[in-house]
Design a protein around this motif. Structure first.
Motif, short mmCIF file in Angstrom:
data_model
loop_
_atom_site.label_atom_id
_atom_site.label_comp_id
_atom_site.label_asym_id
_atom_site.label_seq_id
_atom_site.Cartn_x
_atom_site.Cartn_y
_atom_site.Cartn_z
N ARG A 51 25.55 34.94 9.07
CA ARG A 51 26.28 34.07 8.16
C ARG A 51 27.57 34.69 7.65
O ARG A 51 28.51 34.00 7.26
CB ARG A 51 25.37 33.70 6.99
CG ARG A 51 24.20 32.79 7.38
CD ARG A 51 23.23 32.61 6.25
NE ARG A 51 22.52 33.86 5.92
CZ ARG A 51 21.64 34.00 4.96
NH1 ARG A 51 21.35 32.95 4.19
NH2 ARG A 51 21.04 35.15 4.74
N GLU A 62 27.19 32.23 12.46
CA GLU A 62 26.02 31.53 12.94
C GLU A 62 25.80 30.20 12.22
O GLU A 62 25.87 30.11 11.00
CB GLU A 62 24.79 32.43 12.73
CG GLU A 62 23.47 31.82 13.11
CD GLU A 62 22.31 32.76 12.80
OE1 GLU A 62 21.17 32.41 13.15
OE2 GLU A 62 22.54 33.82 12.19
N GLU A 63 25.54 29.16 13.02
CA GLU A 63 25.03 27.90 12.49
C GLU A 63 23.50 28.01 12.40
O GLU A 63 22.92 29.01 12.82
CB GLU A 63 25.44 26.74 13.38
CG GLU A 63 26.94 26.44 13.35
CD GLU A 63 27.34 25.65 12.12
OE1 GLU A 63 27.04 24.45 12.04
OE2 GLU A 63 27.96 26.25 11.22
N SER A 64 22.85 26.99 11.92
CA SER A 64 21.40 27.10 11.69
C SER A 64 20.54 26.76 12.89
O SER A 64 19.32 27.00 12.89
CB SER A 64 21.00 26.19 10.52
OG SER A 64 21.25 24.82 10.85
N THR A 67 17.92 29.23 14.36
CA THR A 67 16.85 29.72 13.48
C THR A 67 15.81 28.64 13.22
O THR A 67 14.76 28.91 12.65
CB THR A 67 17.43 30.19 12.13
OG1 THR A 67 18.10 29.10 11.49
CG2 THR A 67 18.41 31.34 12.34
N GLU A 68 16.09 27.43 13.65
CA GLU A 68 15.15 26.33 13.48
C GLU A 68 14.07 26.37 14.56
O GLU A 68 14.28 26.93 15.64
CB GLU A 68 15.89 24.98 13.54
CG GLU A 68 16.92 24.80 12.44
CD GLU A 68 17.80 23.58 12.63
OE1 GLU A 68 18.63 23.29 11.76
OE2 GLU A 68 17.65 22.91 13.68
N SER A 100 25.01 28.74 19.56
CA SER A 100 24.43 27.43 19.23
C SER A 100 24.95 26.35 20.17
O SER A 100 24.19 25.49 20.63
CB SER A 100 24.73 27.06 17.78
OG SER A 100 23.96 27.82 16.88
#
Length: 426
Positions: A51, A62-64, A67-68, A100
């Motif tokens: 982040r 980083e986008e999310s 991590t999802e 991503s």
């Protein structure tokens, strides 16, 4: 030399996409750490993925998505770049989250969340993010990876990476192996009358779909090995009717190189998965070897069901990854990759070989003439050569026969072979 990656949280998604971009495309070994001090003290070539930047390292914000561990519609921001829109824009040392964006494309994430399908239940190219953002005709994941490599080598000039070579793999889908030879005498006579009325006499003495000797000659001339996908099922109206005489088809299969043969699972097999096993066994009984490669008839691909069914039936390599209505790079890459099952969040053993262009796409869907089709194909080949990737073409034996609606398309095929095999462009 190993590359060190700092990331706050490791995940299966991250490991998968790091392995593909850094390990497969660039040929680099890497290791990950979530320990800031270990990362900052290391003298290895390195970058952080998180982040926020830790110090003065190469930093990819980083986008999310990675991590999802669930599937949902994504809110995607874009950045205008090189004539198209980059997805997952951020403010790191690259203007987007390369990992991503690559994962979203290669996992076919959007196909899991889209409810819009065509009349056959397929996700169409015009619905794709790649088409709408203007980069469907470019292997952007490969392009992005080399852009990232340039960033790494500016900081670490001695960083060695894998030098790739362009590879061309022609393939033929055999839906109807012969025009005359497998038919009953009544149908042969009817077809002969039809040709005579059209004054198309040359094909009365040469089956227009029997192109296999020509293909072997072209393979020898250009140093290629064409791969054939054979349709064995006939229980659906979109699958071809059973041949009156099976012997010519069986003889053809026995004369082809067994290593070049794959299964063309029928349309019906998408409605009844038990058909895959029957069709695979039928082909194996003729070939005398286990069949491990496939491409779906009608490019039927319903994720994750289609690929799970293939794995359950012993298929290890699949060539279906292409859109029927648009040429280009459905998964954003021209590099073979292992399928990631989003529903189960796991890396599978099924290797996907992305197909770039299909004859029917150009003629039926794009409504291109032969000359326009050549220009389209050449552009796609050039885009693959720029990143030294793999160009896979999908033709049918009837479209190579220069017969009926496919008149003049034999030359398109030959010129594609010539253009792809020009070594000075590699």
């Amino acid at each position: 030399m190993s590359l060190l990656i700092y990331t706050e949280t490791l995940s299966t998604r991250k490991n998968y996409i790091f392995q593909f971009l850094i390990g497969e495309i660039l040929g680099l070994t890497f290791q990950c750490t979530d320990n800031e001090q270990v990362f900052l003290k290391s003298e290895l070539p390195k970058f952080s993925y998180g982040r926020k930047r830790l110090l003065n390292e190469i930093f990819i914000q980083e986008e999310s998505l990675l991590t999802e561990s669930y599937i949902q519609k994504q809110t995607i921001n874009f950045y205008c770049f090189d004539g198209y829109k980059l997805p997952f824009s951020t403010t790191g040392d690259l203007p987007f989250d390369i990992f991503s964006a690559a994962f979203y494309l290669i996992s076919r994430y959007e196909e899991y969340v889209s409810e819009e399908k065509d009349q056959y239940g397929r996700f169409h190219g015009k619905q794709s993010l790649a088409y709408q953002c203007g980069f469907l005709k470019r292997p952007v994941i490969d392009e992005w990876t080399y852009m990232f490599l340039k960033l790494l080598r500016e900081r670490y000039p001695s960083l060695e990476y894998k030098k790739r070579k362009f590879n061309f793999q022609p393939t033929l889908d055999i839906d109807m192996p012969f025009y005359f030879r497998s038919e009953s005498w009544n149908r042969k006579i009817l077809k002969a009358i039809k040709l005579s009325l059209k004054l198309d006499f040359k094909f009365l003495f040469r089956d227009p779909f029997d192109v296999y000797t020509d293909v072997k000659k072209w393979d020898k001339k250009y140093g290629l090995q064409t791969r054939y996908f054979l349709l064995m099922g006939n229980k659906h109206q979109l699958d071809n009717p059973i041949h009156f005489n099976k012997k010519p088809f069986e003889k053809l299969i026995s004369e082809l190189d067994p290593e070049s043969l794959g299964l063309h699972p029928s349309f019906q097999s998408n409605l009844d998965s038990s058909e895959i096993k029957k069709e695979k066994q039928a082909l194996e009984s003729i070939v005398g070897k286990v069949i491990k490669e496939s491409r779906q008839h009608y490019l039927m691909l319903n994720l994750p069901v289609t690929y799970r069914n293939l794995l359950d039936n012993g298929i290890e390599e699949d060539y279906t990854m292409a859109f029927a209505d648009e040429p280009g790079f459905r998964a954003g890459t021209c590099t073979p990759f292992f399928w990631y099952d989003l529903g189960r969040e796991e890396i599978t053993a099924l290797k996907i070989f992305p197909t770039v262009v299909m004859d029917q796409t150009l003629k039926r869907y794009q409504q291109l003439n032969a000359e326009q089709a050549k220009m389209e194909i050449f552009e796609l080949i050039q885009n693959v050569k720029k990143v030294n990737g793999t160009f896979i073409s999908l033709w049918h034996n009837e479209s190579v026969g220069d017969f009926g609606q496919w008149k003049d398309w034999k030359n398109v095929y030959i010129e594609m072979l010539e253009f792809a095999c020009k070594t000075e462009n590699n």
